[in-house]
Design an enzyme around this catalytic site. Sequence first.
Site, mmCIF file in Angstrom:
data_model
loop_
_atom_site.group_PDB
_atom_site.id
_atom_site.type_symbol
_atom_site.label_atom_id
_atom_site.label_comp_id
_atom_site.label_asym_id
_atom_site.label_seq_id
_atom_site.Cartn_x
_atom_site.Cartn_y
_atom_site.Cartn_z
ATOM 1 N N PRO A 2 0.253 -1.280 0.274
ATOM 2 C CA PRO A 2 -0.160 -0.072 0.213
ATOM 3 C C PRO A 2 0.855 0.999 -0.390
ATOM 4 O O PRO A 2 1.952 1.092 0.818
ATOM 5 C CB PRO A 2 -0.969 0.215 1.167
ATOM 6 C CG PRO A 2 0.319 -1.847 2.084
ATOM 7 C CD PRO A 2 0.748 -2.173 0.964
ATOM 8 N N GLU A 3 0.638 2.572 -0.799
ATOM 9 C CA GLU A 3 0.821 3.270 -0.821
ATOM 10 C C GLU A 3 0.007 4.245 -0.017
ATOM 11 O O GLU A 3 -0.355 3.986 0.784
ATOM 12 C CB GLU A 3 1.403 3.602 -2.118
ATOM 13 C CG GLU A 3 2.289 2.915 -3.138
ATOM 14 C CD GLU A 3 2.615 3.333 -4.611
ATOM 15 O OE1 GLU A 3 2.434 4.691 -4.352
ATOM 16 O OE2 GLU A 3 2.918 1.938 -5.392
ATOM 17 N N HIS A 96 -7.101 -15.604 8.874
ATOM 18 C CA HIS A 96 -5.140 -15.018 9.024
ATOM 19 C C HIS A 96 -5.349 -13.359 10.255
ATOM 20 O O HIS A 96 -4.837 -12.554 9.927
ATOM 21 C CB HIS A 96 -4.878 -13.836 8.199
ATOM 22 C CG HIS A 96 -5.322 -15.120 6.771
ATOM 23 N ND1 HIS A 96 -4.024 -16.922 6.626
ATOM 24 C CD2 HIS A 96 -5.188 -15.062 5.324
ATOM 25 C CE1 HIS A 96 -4.122 -17.092 5.338
ATOM 26 N NE2 HIS A 96 -4.821 -16.656 4.792
ATOM 27 N N ARG A 117 0.281 -13.246 4.341
ATOM 28 C CA ARG A 117 1.259 -12.822 4.286
ATOM 29 C C ARG A 117 2.637 -13.177 5.987
ATOM 30 O O ARG A 117 3.345 -13.031 5.441
ATOM 31 C CB ARG A 117 2.295 -12.640 3.380
ATOM 32 C CG ARG A 117 1.512 -12.493 1.894
ATOM 33 C CD ARG A 117 1.720 -12.164 0.953
ATOM 34 N NE ARG A 117 0.392 -12.557 -0.152
ATOM 35 C CZ ARG A 117 0.867 -11.906 -1.291
ATOM 36 N NH1 ARG A 117 2.262 -9.951 -1.353
ATOM 37 N NH2 ARG A 117 -0.001 -12.933 -2.597
#
Length: 286
Positions: A2-3, A96, A117
């Site tokens: 993400p930016e 998750h 992840r």
Amino acid sequence: MPELPEVEVVRRGLERWVAGRTIEDVEVLHPRAVRRHPAGGVDFAARLRGETVGVPQRRGKYLWLPIAGRDLSVLGHLGMSGQLLVQPADAPDEKHLRIRVRFDDAAGTELRFVDQRTFGGLSLHDNTPDGLPDVIAHIARDPLDPLFDEAAYHLALRAKRSTVKRALLDQSLISGVGNIYADEALWRARLHYERPTATLTRPRSAELLGHVRDVMNAALAVGGTSFDSLYVNVNGESGYFDRSLDAYGREDEPCRRCGTPVRRRPWMNRSSYFCPRCQRPPRVVS
């Protein structure tokens, strides 16, 4: 990854749903989610119980939750797949789910950190006098910050002896710009990603900075860019700016300006997308 626009969308959601709430309990469900908190998950949870969340803050791609009345903050690393979700307390756990934060009010929602992840995580840090977590004190202001110094940025850009895309991604010069929005801003400015920074005049760097701001504001207006289900806002909704991208991800599609097929080139373990006609490469001097 993400930016700035994606992180700002999350920050705004947290400001609406989490700011001012007092933490009742914290449950750390995976040790990697607090690996940047050296004292471990038990300490992380214990130090947050009974504390009140201040107004969430952001600098560039970095997001943190200040602890009200304390010189402490919870820094959020979203990594490649991290999500901060505000969910009903009785909603089923995500597959998750890594950290759960419960509040001592009757709002009926809790904050969840979900990370497929496990590259991201939460950590508690002392603040600098400016109110930043100390581990990100070196990060430059971002282009949407009212205190961003354009004159200083231009001078630093010229002195960098680098190429323009490398400089855009240098978080010590300007924060929040990543691969997607660098390619988009360079397309709008008609600049090749390998253009030497020393060749940029003050008007040209100001023009590029304007395009960086424009593309980020446009992305913010539609919730950021989502290419898959990993980036979502606090309500689990995706952004839609990927439908408006002019360069990034458009290999072999016609340039929206001149019709020339967009090209993709490997670049620093990533890819750069550009129009070979609108963004001509710099001449090589032998």
